[in-house]
Design an enzyme around this catalytic site. Sequence first.
Site, PDB file in Angstrom:
ATOM      1  N   ARG A 130      32.381 107.807 118.452  1.00  0.00           N
ATOM      2  CA  ARG A 130      32.131 108.945 119.345  1.00  0.00           C
ATOM      3  C   ARG A 130      30.826 108.743 120.125  1.00  0.00           C
ATOM      4  NH1 ARG A 130      32.943 114.790 116.859  1.00  0.00           N
ATOM      5  NH2 ARG A 130      34.998 113.836 116.646  1.00  0.00           N
TER       6      ARG A 130
ATOM      7  N   GLU B 170      43.534  75.853 111.533  1.00  0.00           N
ATOM      8  CA  GLU B 170      43.459  77.208 112.073  1.00  0.00           C
ATOM      9  C   GLU B 170      44.837  77.867 112.013  1.00  0.00           C
ATOM     10  OE1 GLU B 170      42.374  76.622 116.109  1.00  0.00           O
ATOM     11  OE2 GLU B 170      40.563  75.481 115.649  1.00  0.00           O
TER      12      GLU B 170
ATOM     13  N   LYS C 112      48.068  79.456 113.579  1.00  0.00           N
ATOM     14  CA  LYS C 112      48.741  79.321 114.874  1.00  0.00           C
ATOM     15  C   LYS C 112      49.187  80.705 115.314  1.00  0.00           C
ATOM     16  CE  LYS C 112      52.454  76.867 117.304  1.00  0.00           C
ATOM     17  NZ  LYS C 112      53.032  78.080 117.908  1.00  0.00           N
TER      18      LYS C 112
ATOM     19  N   CYS D 152      66.332 118.596 116.638  1.00  0.00           N
ATOM     20  CA  CYS D 152      65.214 119.350 117.205  1.00  0.00           C
ATOM     21  C   CYS D 152      65.789 120.569 117.909  1.00  0.00           C
ATOM     22  CB  CYS D 152      64.447 118.472 118.192  1.00  0.00           C
ATOM     23  SG  CYS D 152      63.353 119.395 119.299  1.00  0.00           S
TER      24      CYS D 152
END
Length: 711
Positions: free
Chosen positions: A71, A155, A157, A460
């Site tokens: 914030r 690393e 991929k 709904c």
Amino acid sequence: MSDDERADGSGGESADEGGQNPYLRDPPTEFEPVDSLSESEAREQTALLREAIREHDRRYYVEADPLIADRTYDSLFARLQELEDAFDLTHPDSPTRRVGGEPLEAFETVAHVAPMLSIDQSGEADDVREFDERVRRELDAADGDAADDLQYVCEPKFDGVSMAFVYEDGSLERAVTRGDGREGDDVTRNVRTIGSVPQRLHGEYPDSLAVRGEVYMPKDAFQAYNRERIERGEEPFANPRNATAGTIRQLDPAVVADRPLDVFFFDILDSSDGIDAHHEALERFPDWGLRVNDRVEVVDSIDEAIAYRDALLEERDDLNYEIDGTVIKVDDREAREELGQTARHDRWAFAYKFPARAEVTPIVDVAVQVGRTGRLTPVALLEPVDVGGVTVSRASLHNPEEIAEKNVNVGDTVRVQRAGDVIPYVEEVVEKGTEGHYELPDHCPVCESPVERDGPLAHCTGGLACDAQLRRSVEYYASDDGLDLEGLGEKSVRQLVDAGLVGSIADLYDVEREELTALEGWGETSAENLRSELEAAREPALADFLSALGIPHVGPSTARELAREFGSFEAFRDVAENDPERLEGVDDVGETVARQINEFFASEANAAAIDDLLARVSPQEAETDAGGDDLEGLTFVFTGSLEGVTRAEAAETVEAHGANATSSVSGNTDYLVVGANPGQTKRDDAEANDVPIVDEDEFRELLGEYGIDLE
């Protein structure tokens, strides 16, 4: 430092030397009015805010150790934007460039500063060992003992979008997609909106630097974003990579700014400073403000690299980003030069792929989709999984009863199947991750209206006042089963609703041409064509209007039966509201359909929406007596505008004489009747199916042969 240097945050010593920047630690969030500042004071405060925000970005994205709360950060960002706007202090390096900008017309294609080649890959350990043998053999051939000190950097991929980021004098000059490896699209304005991409580098950086990175969408952000799309009635993205690729190529940077993209930087393409080893570059990246992945390891043998891959495979589901394998790279940059490249890939790197996830995957969330009629459909959001050769990231849970029967919940590992090779669904729970099963919400996730249960189904109660139902209802109103309005599909309806131009079906008739042409992708012609279509639909045939309303279980066939039974909309509505049992005497209408028609009209929201619509359209009365069966067995499709009658009236005429009138052309169609300004799709379909195409005069002559008058 000059005022100009302070204004763009460049040059000179850090504004925080000696702790002079007040916006780094415990910054104020209340500021004096902008109009009380002199231009010099505004420039000073702007420079301090930019520098502080860049440092907060680095601490948040790179160090994962923020100094201030979100914030507070938002307050500083808003203040910077306020100052830039008030004093015209915008600058390409400013953090405020992340909010987007004016839409682009197209992307420019630019050449890469160094080739961005692909990586040779395999899912077999034997192929990885062959890669190692080749590397050692070629290095030994170049220098007798060069392979003795060989190390690899391992690393993840990443399964995202690879991109080149070019910095000149520490400022982001451009960001370019990989493209064909030699050139790609300049997407700099979009990339500037990504918070983890620094606009300016930190520390002692090279004067010129081009780095390779992977833009991606974190898995939790992807699932949350897909959930929002589903609940808005939009089609979700298939997987994070598709979401990323689709986002980065948006022509409107503001759209990109609204989507949760992130980035990892993982290699140097070109630099004015020499760096001897790849792992050294990755160690320096964070000092420059470039975010790197924390799963990178340096290993001394190919066996260790294989073990690294196997260990990462076990952790794959716990990571918050998609990976599909590991990349094994020669660490020494001089050795890389010796090894060189093929036409397609670097010879010093190899990707050891993971096997595709097959059918079994965890549920990470459940979204609830609201359909046109208000039906709530729960959708499982999954870790992307391969099902029959297709990657899926969502699956239907059908309804609350089935969820309870299968005891499915968020966190469970499930088996996914595809019905008819199309619709993925959850077949069974393989491993419970939580107790109990998922429960549908008591209120609609879109409009907060109460949810009612009807046996195994849930609905709904918001009706057309629900945005999800509204969008789908407008789409249906314009569809082939509705009023067949050309140019008003899913994308255009979403544009109109999102722009606030359409809050009900009735609003379609009030949209002005200027409002349409202001939308992306709309020109004068398309806007005028839509307005003409809507004007022509102000007096729809009764059957088409009844079908277009989207009343549950009232499609074109049932709508025609209702139109013939009652003749006018007023008569039908009166019966639907006050005497639903009478509906049961109509063909195709039973007790259940009659009850749902009654409930549709009993909804206050639906009643208000229909009243608004009737203020703009006048459904035509229908013939209640059959006209005969002269045309029995024939099927007609209409496109374009007819003279003297509407397409709907022409369809009613042929149906009254026993023919069928359908909205799409197929092999069963006997005639395509073409009026003015016809749709090209139906003409193409007619030609593909060898369906006769007749104009209005020929159509009238055909009817005349049967003694039928079209007037």
